[in-house]
Design a protein around this motif. Sequence first.
Motif, PDB file in Angstrom:
ATOM      1  N   LYS A 119      41.118  62.907  38.315  1.00 55.66           N
ATOM      2  CA  LYS A 119      41.436  62.125  37.125  1.00 55.66           C
ATOM      3  C   LYS A 119      42.211  60.851  37.473  1.00 55.66           C
ATOM      4  O   LYS A 119      41.951  59.771  36.908  1.00 55.66           O
ATOM      5  CB  LYS A 119      42.225  62.979  36.133  1.00 55.66           C
ATOM      6  N   LEU A 120      43.146  60.936  38.415  1.00 57.36           N
ATOM      7  CA  LEU A 120      43.889  59.736  38.807  1.00 57.36           C
ATOM      8  C   LEU A 120      42.986  58.728  39.502  1.00 57.36           C
ATOM      9  O   LEU A 120      43.153  57.513  39.347  1.00 57.36           O
ATOM     10  CB  LEU A 120      45.059  60.119  39.719  1.00 57.36           C
ATOM     11  N   ALA A 121      42.005  59.220  40.271  1.00 56.73           N
ATOM     12  CA  ALA A 121      41.061  58.321  40.917  1.00 56.73           C
ATOM     13  C   ALA A 121      40.170  57.644  39.877  1.00 56.73           C
ATOM     14  O   ALA A 121      39.830  56.467  40.008  1.00 56.73           O
ATOM     15  CB  ALA A 121      40.208  59.088  41.926  1.00 56.73           C
ATOM     16  N   GLU A 122      39.781  58.383  38.848  1.00 51.32           N
ATOM     17  CA  GLU A 122      38.980  57.787  37.777  1.00 51.32           C
ATOM     18  C   GLU A 122      39.774  56.701  37.054  1.00 51.32           C
ATOM     19  O   GLU A 122      39.232  55.636  36.724  1.00 51.32           O
ATOM     20  CB  GLU A 122      38.540  58.863  36.793  1.00 51.32           C
ATOM     21  N   LEU A 123      41.045  56.974  36.798  1.00 56.18           N
ATOM     22  CA  LEU A 123      41.891  55.953  36.172  1.00 56.18           C
ATOM     23  C   LEU A 123      42.008  54.719  37.071  1.00 56.18           C
ATOM     24  O   LEU A 123      41.970  53.588  36.595  1.00 56.18           O
ATOM     25  CB  LEU A 123      43.282  56.538  35.898  1.00 56.18           C
ATOM     26  N   TYR A 124      42.143  54.953  38.368  1.00 59.20           N
ATOM     27  CA  TYR A 124      42.241  53.849  39.322  1.00 59.20           C
ATOM     28  C   TYR A 124      40.952  53.037  39.338  1.00 59.20           C
ATOM     29  O   TYR A 124      40.971  51.802  39.282  1.00 59.20           O
ATOM     30  CB  TYR A 124      42.537  54.405  40.719  1.00 59.20           C
ATOM     31  N   ARG A 125      39.823  53.712  39.421  1.00 55.62           N
ATOM     32  CA  ARG A 125      38.535  53.019  39.472  1.00 55.62           C
ATOM     33  C   ARG A 125      38.294  52.232  38.185  1.00 55.62           C
ATOM     34  O   ARG A 125      37.736  51.137  38.210  1.00 55.62           O
ATOM     35  CB  ARG A 125      37.415  54.028  39.701  1.00 55.62           C
ATOM     36  N   PRO A 171      37.563  57.250  32.392  1.00 54.73           N
ATOM     37  CA  PRO A 171      38.465  58.400  32.557  1.00 54.73           C
ATOM     38  C   PRO A 171      38.895  59.011  31.231  1.00 54.73           C
ATOM     39  O   PRO A 171      39.486  60.088  31.212  1.00 54.73           O
ATOM     40  CB  PRO A 171      39.664  57.793  33.305  1.00 54.73           C
ATOM     41  N   PHE A 172      38.610  58.317  30.113  1.00 55.00           N
ATOM     42  CA  PHE A 172      39.028  58.801  28.798  1.00 55.00           C
ATOM     43  C   PHE A 172      37.878  59.468  28.049  1.00 55.00           C
ATOM     44  O   PHE A 172      37.943  59.649  26.841  1.00 55.00           O
ATOM     45  CB  PHE A 172      39.579  57.640  27.965  1.00 55.00           C
ATOM     46  N   SER A 173      36.819  59.799  28.781  1.00 58.23           N
ATOM     47  CA  SER A 173      35.699  60.467  28.132  1.00 58.23           C
ATOM     48  C   SER A 173      36.145  61.846  27.646  1.00 58.23           C
ATOM     49  O   SER A 173      37.086  62.434  28.171  1.00 58.23           O
ATOM     50  CB  SER A 173      34.529  60.598  29.100  1.00 58.23           C
ATOM     51  N   GLY A 174      35.450  62.344  26.652  1.00 54.41           N
ATOM     52  CA  GLY A 174      35.831  63.623  26.061  1.00 54.41           C
ATOM     53  C   GLY A 174      36.249  63.438  24.621  1.00 54.41           C
ATOM     54  O   GLY A 174      36.248  62.332  24.077  1.00 54.41           O
ATOM     55  N   GLY A 190      45.219  63.114  20.427  1.00 56.87           N
ATOM     56  CA  GLY A 190      45.692  63.655  21.696  1.00 56.87           C
ATOM     57  C   GLY A 190      44.635  64.486  22.391  1.00 56.87           C
ATOM     58  O   GLY A 190      43.668  64.939  21.780  1.00 56.87           O
ATOM     59  N   SER A 191      44.818  64.638  23.702  1.00 53.05           N
ATOM     60  CA  SER A 191      43.944  65.473  24.510  1.00 53.05           C
ATOM     61  C   SER A 191      44.766  66.002  25.674  1.00 53.05           C
ATOM     62  O   SER A 191      45.896  65.546  25.904  1.00 53.05           O
ATOM     63  CB  SER A 191      42.741  64.678  25.015  1.00 53.05           C
ATOM     64  N   ARG A 192      44.224  66.946  26.394  1.00 55.34           N
ATOM     65  CA  ARG A 192      44.964  67.535  27.519  1.00 55.34           C
ATOM     66  C   ARG A 192      44.118  67.443  28.778  1.00 55.34           C
ATOM     67  O   ARG A 192      42.937  67.796  28.786  1.00 55.34           O
ATOM     68  CB  ARG A 192      45.289  69.001  27.223  1.00 55.34           C
TER      69      ARG A 192
END
Length: 428
Positions: A67-73, A88-91, A178-180
């Motif tokens: 998830k952190l890599a997706e945020l970075y990319r 990274p915010f899919s869902g 919100g999401s988790r």
Amino acid sequence: MDHRHSSDLGKETQTLICIICRLDKDDMSLEHVIPQSLGGYYHIKTVCVACNSMMGNNIDSPLVNHKLAELYRFAQNIAGKNGAVPNPFSGVFTAKEAPKNKARLDVGEDGKLEIYHHPSIEVKEENGQVVSIEISVDSKDTDKIDAMAEKILRRRDIPKEAIRRGERRVEISTGSFGSRWQLDTQRFKIGLLKIAYEFAVDTIPGYFEDEDAIRISEILHDARYDAVLDYVKIGNGLQQEICKPFEDFIDFEQKKHYLIMMPTEDWGLMCLVKLHDLFAVGVVLSNKRYLHEGALRIGVNSIEDRSFTKLTGEEMIGGCLGSGSSMFRYFFDKAEFEQCVQEVNNPAFRYEGQANEAVPLYRRSGEKFCYLEDALKQSRITMERKPGEMVSIFEFDPGQEYFIRAVSTGKLYQVAGYWRSQSIVRTI
């Protein structure tokens, strides 16, 4: 087995043995040491097709899909092999005040996040009869309301004529959603272990046959996530401060990935893997040091320049240092101490080679022994960092006697060490 590789720094290892499965292969493929999806431009050709495919799924995937890599990319706009930048915010996100209301975050054409509200349908009944139907949609879907209403009526076998259309309302949602997320804290480190291992095999002659290198290749081949921490020992993956000792020469704010390999007294051969402002760990590659004290091997992967460069520690430091000053540390006999100190401290004192540091060193007999640079290579070196300055202190081999010759008198003066101070003018 034919395991051929070059010992020259910067040359690609040439081998007929896959460095992962360690079998003779004739189908070597292009392996990205640092995943392309993270902006990696460091390639080797010492991994077979089967192992390359396996590592893409089992080794690189936990790293690039973290998830952190997706945020970075997403923040760096780095596309994957499919040409798309991950969202990274899919869902589905749920409104805290109204759990039935759902939304998602889409990436617009301008690269900005846009909230999209999922359609919400509420049918109210009394005594088994439908009394009202309320449909809520995102502003993008207002033209779909009629079709949605007709679909509901057909399902319930209600004629259109039986429905009295109410007013349409426009509401601006200001509630919070919100999401988790569940963040992997271990599996992604196997990708960092792979980076350090491949860099070492490609750079350090003889390391491929090391006992720890053999075990690391087995861990990677079998994707043994449980054994990764036997080697990824420094930092939890997010502690950027583990690279702090190199901040005088490396600008960690640049869009670059860094690999820093060095010998350590306590651990042996270690590699710091610093992926821009994403992950940072220290990988212990072997209990053997392989490099002499103070030696470094640095890999610099520029995301913006789309390039990868290898440097020695000397090349890194030399490229960062500007002008400076230097002086010898002298060894005088007690009987001549005062006279010698007065002579060498005289502003007019000059020794041979002083102008360009091509300084010849002599034996006590006056025979030329070697040059200063040769003695420095065999010296013990201590580095001291001061604000904007690097001081190198060289201690000559105590088993040898070195002398410099004064230009004006030809007199020999014994030297025991050398001191060099240079200003730090740039970072890599």
